[in-house]
Enzyme design. Structure first.
Site, short mmCIF file in Angstrom:
data_model
loop_
_atom_site.label_atom_id
_atom_site.label_comp_id
_atom_site.label_asym_id
_atom_site.label_seq_id
_atom_site.Cartn_x
_atom_site.Cartn_y
_atom_site.Cartn_z
N GLU A 38 75.56 27.92 22.77
CA GLU A 38 75.33 26.01 22.56
C GLU A 38 77.24 25.76 22.52
OE1 GLU A 38 71.58 26.74 20.14
OE2 GLU A 38 73.80 26.29 18.97
N ARG A 64 87.24 12.35 5.79
CA ARG A 64 86.24 12.86 7.36
C ARG A 64 84.97 13.02 6.85
NH1 ARG A 64 89.35 14.24 11.41
NH2 ARG A 64 91.25 15.25 11.01
N ALA A 76 97.91 15.47 12.55
CA ALA A 76 97.16 15.62 13.66
C ALA A 76 96.31 14.75 14.49
CB ALA A 76 96.47 16.99 12.65
N SER A 113 86.94 27.15 16.18
CA SER A 113 85.52 27.53 15.87
C SER A 113 85.00 28.56 16.82
CB SER A 113 84.58 26.32 15.63
OG SER A 113 85.17 25.92 14.58
N PRO A 114 86.07 29.66 17.39
CA PRO A 114 85.46 30.30 18.83
C PRO A 114 83.74 30.85 19.20
CG PRO A 114 86.68 31.69 17.04
CD PRO A 114 86.78 30.87 16.84
N GLY A 115 83.19 30.14 17.48
CA GLY A 115 81.54 30.51 17.97
C GLY A 115 81.15 30.01 18.75
N GLU A 140 92.79 2.63 15.95
CA GLU A 140 91.90 1.40 14.82
C GLU A 140 90.89 2.01 14.80
OE1 GLU A 140 90.05 -2.10 17.62
OE2 GLU A 140 88.20 -0.40 18.52
#
Lengths: 180, 180
Positions: A38, A64, A76, A113-115, A140
C-alpha cells in the site's frame, strides 16, 4: 540500492486527492512469492531550520488534523509541481514566519515514512534572517502562530511532546550539535 | 494543544488495507470556512537505536517499495493491536537482527508525517546486546540484511543517501551527540 528488489506486477489506483494519492501494488518478492504494498504518493516537502541572530530557533504552532492536536514545528511545506526545493523553502519561510534569509543552505533530505509513503523532506538551514516589510499570505486553509525559542526551551518542548514530529525532533538535535 | 482546532463535520472512509487506512474529513477551520483533510491512519511503530559493545550502530538494509530502492535503517516495525511499544521493540530487534538487549530504554516519540498521517514512531535505545541462540523469524514478506557500523560510517552513509529516512537520520545525530 536495488537489494531485495520488489518488482511490480500490477498497480491499482485507489484515490487521487489534493495532497496525496493512494495505490496498491502487487509485487514479486525476492523469493518469488507475491505480496501487496500500500503506497501513499506525496509531492515531497521542504522544512527550514531558521536561526535568528540570538541563536533562537524559529518555529510555528499549527493544528494537525491527523493527530487531532496542535504541535510546534519548524516551518515546512509541500513542493508545488515543477518547483525547485530551495524556492519552496524560501516561500514557506516567508509565508509562515514573515522572515527572509540572506543565507540559505541545503542540509539533507529524508523519507518520512518509507514503509508506506514516498514523501521526501528536503531540509534547509536559514541564517541572517530579516523581517519582510509585507508578510506573504498563507494558504487560505492555514493558521499558524510564530515562536522563537532557545535550544533549552526547544528541548523542554520535546520532553513535553509539544514538539512532536520527526523533522523538528531532528532539527533540535542538529541545533544541539551546533551548540556543543 | 487545541490551538486552531479543526472540528470534524463528516468523515468519509476511502480504503481499509493491511497496513494503512485512508479517510477524508470535512472540517471547520478557525475562521468558520470549510476544508478537506486527507488522513492516513497507521497503527504506529517502534524503532530501536541498538548499540553494540564496540559502540557500533546496528542497522538493516531493506527494499522500500514506496521509494523503489533499498535503504539502510535502524530496526523498526509496526505495533500489533493491543501491544505495548516496548514489547514490539524487543520483538522487532530480535526478528530483524538476532539480538536481544539487557538494557532497553524509552527515548522519545514523534509523528513522521503530521500533515497527512497519524503514524507515531516510539524510539528505544538498546544496549548490552546478546546474540540469540535461535534467530526469530521475520514476517514472510520481509527481507533484511544486517549491518553494524561506526558513527563515522553512518555519517558517510547519510552523505551518500544510503541512510535516507527520518528515524535513522535522527538516530545518527543522537549517536553523534552521545559521542561528543
Amino acid at each position: 540500492m536495488k537489494k531485495f528488489e520488489e518488482l511490480t506486477i500490477t498497480t491499482t489506483p485507489i484515490y487521487d486527492g489534493k495532497v496525496i494519492k493512494l495505490q496498491v501494488d502487487d509485487v514479486t518478492l525476492p523469493d518469488g512469492k507475491i505480496a501487496k504494498r500500500e503506497i501513499v504518493k506525496h509531492p515531497g516537502a521542504v522544512a527550514i531550520i531558521a536561526i535568528t541572530e540570538e541563536g533562537k530557533l524559529v518555529l510555528v504552532e499549527q493544528y494537525r488534523k491527523a493527530l487531532e492536536r496542535s504541535i510546534i514545528e519548524i516551518p515546512a511545506g509541500k513542493i508545488e509541481a515543477g518547483e525547485e526545493p530551495i524556492v519552496t523553502a524560501r516561500r514557506e519561510l516567508e509565508e509562515e514566519t514573515g522572515y527572509g534569509a540572506k543565507h540559505f543552505t541545503y542540509l539533507q533530505s529524508f523519507a518520512t515514512s518509507p514503509g508506506f509513503a514516498d514523501e521526501i523532506i528536503h531540509l534547509f538551514v536559514a541564517k541572517d534572517l530579516y523581517q519582510l516589510e509585507q508578510k506573504a499570505a498563507l494558504d487560505e486553509d492555514e493558521f499558524v502562530e510564530l515562536l522563537e525559542i532557545t535550544l533549552e526551551e526547544a528541548q523542554q518542548m520535546v520532553a513535553e511532546e509539544r514538539i512532536y514530529d520527526a523533522k523538528t525532533a531532528f532539527a533540535v538535535l542538529w541545533l544541539a550539535l551546533q551548540n556543543r
